[in-house]
Design an enzyme around this catalytic site. Structure first.
Site, PDB file in Angstrom:
ATOM      1  N   SER A 123     -12.373  54.161  55.024  1.00  0.00           N
ATOM      2  CA  SER A 123     -12.943  53.418  53.889  1.00  0.00           C
ATOM      3  C   SER A 123     -12.202  52.094  53.759  1.00  0.00           C
ATOM      4  CB  SER A 123     -12.798  54.225  52.597  1.00  0.00           C
ATOM      5  OG  SER A 123     -11.437  54.496  52.341  1.00  0.00           O
ATOM      6  N   LYS A 124     -12.657  51.265  52.891  1.00  0.00           N
ATOM      7  CA  LYS A 124     -11.943  50.021  52.577  1.00  0.00           C
ATOM      8  C   LYS A 124     -12.480  49.506  51.264  1.00  0.00           C
ATOM      9  CE  LYS A 124      -8.764  47.531  54.680  1.00  0.00           C
ATOM     10  NZ  LYS A 124      -7.732  48.002  55.628  1.00  0.00           N
ATOM     11  N   GLY A 125     -11.691  48.659  50.602  1.00  0.00           N
ATOM     12  CA  GLY A 125     -12.151  48.084  49.346  1.00  0.00           C
ATOM     13  C   GLY A 125     -11.592  46.701  49.176  1.00  0.00           C
TER      14      GLY A 125
END
Ligand code: NAD
Length: 434
Positions: A123-125
């Protein structure tokens, strides 16, 4: 689903500078994915599944400036694939954050975790903002509001953030606190890269740079190159770049150039990295350092050296400068520093590129150790952390070499093939929930 029914035009490896948009990190990532999937003869159904991010969230992040003025920023969180375990991926605060960048970074995390064989998805944000213009209290309010906006997907079993560009231990502490206040009990394992005093792991801060040093050492060994006399240039002097430079200097390599966003410094006889780190602690940037020749970021990439470590941002080695790179080895500390077009040029020149999903995997590996320690409530000494990291990095390097030699592909494709195969294997075992 058979391999023969897959539409092939998408999967042909581009031979010329034909990439749709060299600057778009998601397209760049996908072009590598496509080529590796083709080499693996991945069946069409899985190909489609693995090309699609599982979840993409866009949130508004309203917050109050210290002056009382209200601003609204945009935040993203993308869960690319969680078949192998909870999603794992950093949070970036930067003006250049886009949904496509976050999607690419989330996909890279998926392949990276699979490549080093830790039980996480990717994931990444990010929040679109310029932290340099924000006070500490404003940063804290943004962090807490962003965390609460995505709180449903966060959790030790579902999605575990970590630091990335312009976020650090302090930001992780705020995320952990916000999450814990909502849950009504302390949940240390919801983030990694935390301060040691609140459940962080020894060795995490240095882990990404240490991983870069370890794979560079293995690459030199593989190519029969010596440590003594080998010159290194490092772009980016933050967490990854400065640690990699320091540990490489300790290993016996000569660091001839380093840079940050203010510019760089060069000394063909070797820089003293600890002194430069002290300078940055005192003056924030390298720019003011007077004990070495100034060098621009562009010059650094093509400086005379054997090892180049891009450890700042994406898309810095492109078709425009790849031909001028002098290094024999590129160790990608940053995510996505080399565009797909540049890859082809570097391959033709015989440059040994240790790809990002391997070269910077030390960080997520020790993040995994941190998560394990938090969940077990039992903490390891630094030597244990570093030994276990070294074992994983060396083994992963060897596996990528084996894969690339077996399929006669470069290391990047070998790494993608190894990673995609591991994610695909779990999908096959789990089957499709309908
Ligand atoms: P950081 O914020 O600590 O450091 C970034 C460095 O890059 C700073 O020195 C900054 O001045 C420099 N920089 C920024 N813009 C630049 C420009 N235009 N030209 C040259 N230098 C520039 O970030 P970091 O954590 O060291 O991350 C660097 C890269 O490594 C990113 O691509 C990140 O995704 C990747 N990465 C980080 C980790 C980690 O554990 N921190 C893990 C894996 C990958």
């Amino acid at each position: 689903m058979s391999a023969t029914s897959r539409p092939s035009p998408l999967l042909i490896r581009p031979e010329k500078d034909t990439f749709l948009n060299e600057e778009n990190p998601f397209e760049g990532m996908m072009s590598r994915f496509d080529y590796a999937a083709e080499r693996l003869s991945l069946d069409q159904g899985l190909y489609k599944v693995l090309r699609s991010p599982e979840k993409q969230i866009i949130v508004s992040v309203p917050f109050q400036r210290d002056t009382g003025e209200v601003e609204v920023y945009t935040g993203y969180r993308v869960l690319y694939n969680t078949s192998r375990g909870p999603a794992k991926g950093g949070i970036r605060f930067d003006l250049n954050v886009t949904l496509d960048e976050v999607k690419a970074l989330a996909a890279w995390m998926t392949w990276k975790c699979a490549l080093v064989n830790i039980p996480f998805g990717g994931s990444k944000g990010g929040v679109v903002c310029d932290p340099a213009t924000l006070s500490n209290t404003e940063l804290e309010r943004i962090t807490r509001r962003y965390t609460s906006a995505i709180i449903e997907i966060l959790g030790p079993d579902s999605d575990v953030p970590a630091p990335d560009v312009n976020t650090n231990e302090r930001v992780m502490a705020w995320i952990m606190d916000t999450y814990s206040m909502h849950k009504r009990h302390t949940v240390t394992a919801v983030v990694t890269g935390k301060p040691i005093a609140m459940g962080g792991s020894l060795g995490r801060r240095e882990a990404t740079g240490r991983g870069c040093m370890l794979v560079t050492r293995e690459a030199l060994r593989k190519l029969g190159m010596p440590i003594a006399g080998t010159r290194v240039a490092v772009q980016g002097f933050g967490n990854v770049g400065s640690t990699a430079a320091m540990l490489m200097e300790e290993l016996g390599l000569t660091i001839v150039a380093v840079s940050d966003k203010s510019g760089g410094v060069y000394n063909p006889k070797g820089l003293r990295i600890k002194e430069l780190q002290q300078h940055v602690r005192e003056h924030r940037f390298l720019g003011e350092y007077k004990e070495a020749e100034p060098i621009t970021n562009e010059q650094l990439l093509t400086v005379d050296c054997e090892v180049l470590v891009p450890a700042a941002l994406e898309n810095v080695i492109t078709r425009h400068n790849a031909g001028d790179v002098k290094a024999r080895i590129i160790c990608e500390g940053a995510n996505g520093p080399t565009t797909a077009n540049a890859d082809r040029i570097l391959e033709e020149k015989g440059v040994f590129v240790v790809p990002d999903i391997l070269a910077n995997a030390g960080g997520v590996t020790v993040s995994y150790f941190e998560w394990v320690q938090d969940r077990g409530g039992y903490f390891w000494d630094e030597e244990t952390v570093n030994q276990r990291l070294e074992r994983i990095m060396v083994q992963s390097f060897d596996e990528v070499i084996t894969m690339s030699e077996k399929h006669r592909v470069n290391l990047r494709t070998g790494a993608y093939m190894q990673a995609i195969e591991r994610v695909a294997a779990v999908h096959r075992l789990r089957g499709m929930y309908a």
